[in-house]
Design a protein around this motif. Structure first.
Motif, PDB file in Angstrom:
ATOM      1  N   TYR A  24       0.838  -1.200   0.000  1.00 38.72           N
ATOM      2  CA  TYR A  24       0.000   0.000   0.000  1.00 38.72           C
ATOM      3  C   TYR A  24       0.875   1.252   0.000  1.00 38.72           C
ATOM      4  CZ  TYR A  24      -3.977   2.989   1.234  1.00 38.72           C
ATOM      5  OH  TYR A  24      -4.958   3.954   1.236  1.00 38.72           O
ATOM      6  N   VAL A  26       1.591   5.378   0.211  1.00 40.28           N
ATOM      7  CA  VAL A  26       1.103   6.633   0.763  1.00 40.28           C
ATOM      8  C   VAL A  26       2.051   7.740   0.326  1.00 40.28           C
ATOM      9  CG1 VAL A  26       2.331   6.251   2.953  1.00 40.28           C
ATOM     10  CG2 VAL A  26       0.467   7.891   2.860  1.00 40.28           C
ATOM     11  N   LYS A  47     -10.643   1.934   1.741  1.00 36.52           N
ATOM     12  CA  LYS A  47      -9.299   1.790   2.297  1.00 36.52           C
ATOM     13  C   LYS A  47      -8.523   3.073   2.053  1.00 36.52           C
ATOM     14  CE  LYS A  47      -8.977  -3.257   1.833  1.00 36.52           C
ATOM     15  NZ  LYS A  47     -10.333  -3.513   1.317  1.00 36.52           N
ATOM     16  N   ASP A  48      -8.585   3.980   3.050  1.00 33.94           N
ATOM     17  CA  ASP A  48      -7.845   5.236   2.961  1.00 33.94           C
ATOM     18  C   ASP A  48      -7.542   5.725   4.380  1.00 33.94           C
ATOM     19  OD1 ASP A  48     -10.206   6.299   3.962  1.00 33.94           O
ATOM     20  OD2 ASP A  48     -10.793   7.278   2.094  1.00 33.94           O
ATOM     21  N   ILE A  49      -7.150   6.997   4.509  1.00 34.56           N
ATOM     22  CA  ILE A  49      -6.728   7.499   5.815  1.00 34.56           C
ATOM     23  C   ILE A  49      -7.864   7.501   6.837  1.00 34.56           C
ATOM     24  CG2 ILE A  49      -4.907   8.924   4.820  1.00 34.56           C
ATOM     25  CD1 ILE A  49      -6.776  11.357   5.299  1.00 34.56           C
ATOM     26  N   SER A  52      -7.780   3.571   8.064  1.00 38.99           N
ATOM     27  CA  SER A  52      -6.527   2.863   8.341  1.00 38.99           C
ATOM     28  C   SER A  52      -6.351   2.631   9.837  1.00 38.99           C
ATOM     29  CB  SER A  52      -5.337   3.656   7.793  1.00 38.99           C
ATOM     30  OG  SER A  52      -5.301   4.951   8.361  1.00 38.99           O
ATOM     31  N   ARG A 148      -4.749  15.053   6.147  1.00 39.89           N
ATOM     32  CA  ARG A 148      -5.501  15.859   5.183  1.00 39.89           C
ATOM     33  C   ARG A 148      -4.819  17.203   4.936  1.00 39.89           C
ATOM     34  NH1 ARG A 148     -11.529  14.439   7.553  1.00 39.89           N
ATOM     35  NH2 ARG A 148     -11.835  12.520   6.341  1.00 39.89           N
ATOM     36  N   THR A 151      -1.825  16.665   2.766  1.00 41.03           N
ATOM     37  CA  THR A 151      -2.222  16.451   1.370  1.00 41.03           C
ATOM     38  C   THR A 151      -2.583  17.766   0.701  1.00 41.03           C
ATOM     39  OG1 THR A 151      -3.056  14.233   1.866  1.00 41.03           O
ATOM     40  CG2 THR A 151      -3.847  15.267  -0.150  1.00 41.03           C
ATOM     41  N   LYS A 200      -5.669   7.027  -6.070  1.00 43.53           N
ATOM     42  CA  LYS A 200      -6.795   6.346  -5.437  1.00 43.53           C
ATOM     43  C   LYS A 200      -7.058   5.009  -6.115  1.00 43.53           C
ATOM     44  CE  LYS A 200      -9.227   7.656  -2.696  1.00 43.53           C
ATOM     45  NZ  LYS A 200      -9.186   7.453  -1.225  1.00 43.53           N
ATOM     46  N   GLN A 203      -4.511   2.491  -4.933  1.00 43.51           N
ATOM     47  CA  GLN A 203      -4.806   2.055  -3.572  1.00 43.51           C
ATOM     48  C   GLN A 203      -5.953   1.060  -3.555  1.00 43.51           C
ATOM     49  OE1 GLN A 203      -5.456   5.616  -1.311  1.00 43.51           O
ATOM     50  NE2 GLN A 203      -3.290   6.172  -1.258  1.00 43.51           N
ATOM     51  N   SER A 204      -6.975   1.300  -4.395  1.00 44.10           N
ATOM     52  CA  SER A 204      -8.120   0.404  -4.413  1.00 44.10           C
ATOM     53  C   SER A 204      -7.769  -0.965  -4.981  1.00 44.10           C
ATOM     54  CB  SER A 204      -9.263   1.018  -5.245  1.00 44.10           C
ATOM     55  OG  SER A 204      -8.903   1.099  -6.621  1.00 44.10           O
TER      56      SER A 204
END
Length: 206
Positions: A24, A26, A47-49, A52, A148, A151, A200, A203-204
């Protein structure tokens, strides 16, 4: 620690196969990303922040370990498990400073998780992340906000770099006007949006 042992430990803590992503990525800045061997999430689909819970990584030395400890806050994961040689370390991740919770031989760490399994379950970690509940060993409130904000800052910096580069190119060609600036802005925003969608998607697929 091999993948079989990782899966077994996560199963003890209530994470099913569908809750786990391997390899994964990041993003930690505009040009660098960190890949974690395994990340466990509270949700089987998202499945993201925001979901997690636990990240697991095998490293060769403490320098490499430090890189993953720092990267974990961008993932907004409250717990990081590091496997190094014949030992395992369990880290409590915070936005400002991370703390070592446990350092033991790999074959003994399973007992630690069995004794504390309720604290490491997704419901407990998510409650801590959202600020609904404070766990003795875990102070995860603020991780999502940190990630966030990081980012947003990264996207702002990348937009500025792209805009200035395109503007400098047009100036070098001695051709720039208001419409050109509008076009640069539009193109830069579309490129950044495409990068976000690509990240994204990756990640998916993890």
């Amino acid at each position: 620690m091999n993948r079989g042992t990782v899966s077994h430990v996560l199963q003890i803590l209530g994470y099913e196969k569908e809750n786990i992503a391997e390899n994964y990525f990041v993003q930690i800045d505009g040009t660098s990303a960190v890949k974690y061997d395994v990340v466990a999430f509270s949700d089987k689909y998202l499945k993201d922040i925001s979901t997690s819970c636990i990240a697991v990584q095998n490293v060769t030395d403490e320098h490499e370990e430090g890189r993953y400890i720092d990267g974990a806050k961008y993932l907004a994961v409250p717990v990081l498990i590091i496997s190094m040689n014949d030992r395992m370390r369990v880290w409590k991740i915070k936005a400002d400073k991370s703390t070592l919770l446990k350092d033991d031989k790999s074959n003994m760490i399973q007992l630690y998780f069995e004794r504390n399994r309720f604290e490491f379950m997704s419901d407990s970690l998510m409650a801590s992340k959202m600020g609904y509940r404070q766990i003795d060993f875990c102070e995860a409130a603020g991780l999502i906000d940190f990630s966030r904000e990081a980012t947003c800052n990264m996207l702002s910096e990348e937009f500025e770099k792209g805009f200035l580069a395109a503007k400098a190119y047009l100036i070098s060609k001695k051709k720039i006007n208001g419409q050109d600036l509008n076009n640069i802005t539009s193109i830069t925003m579309h490129v950044i949006a495409a990068l976000i969608i690509t990240a994204k998607f990756r990640q998916s697929k993890s």
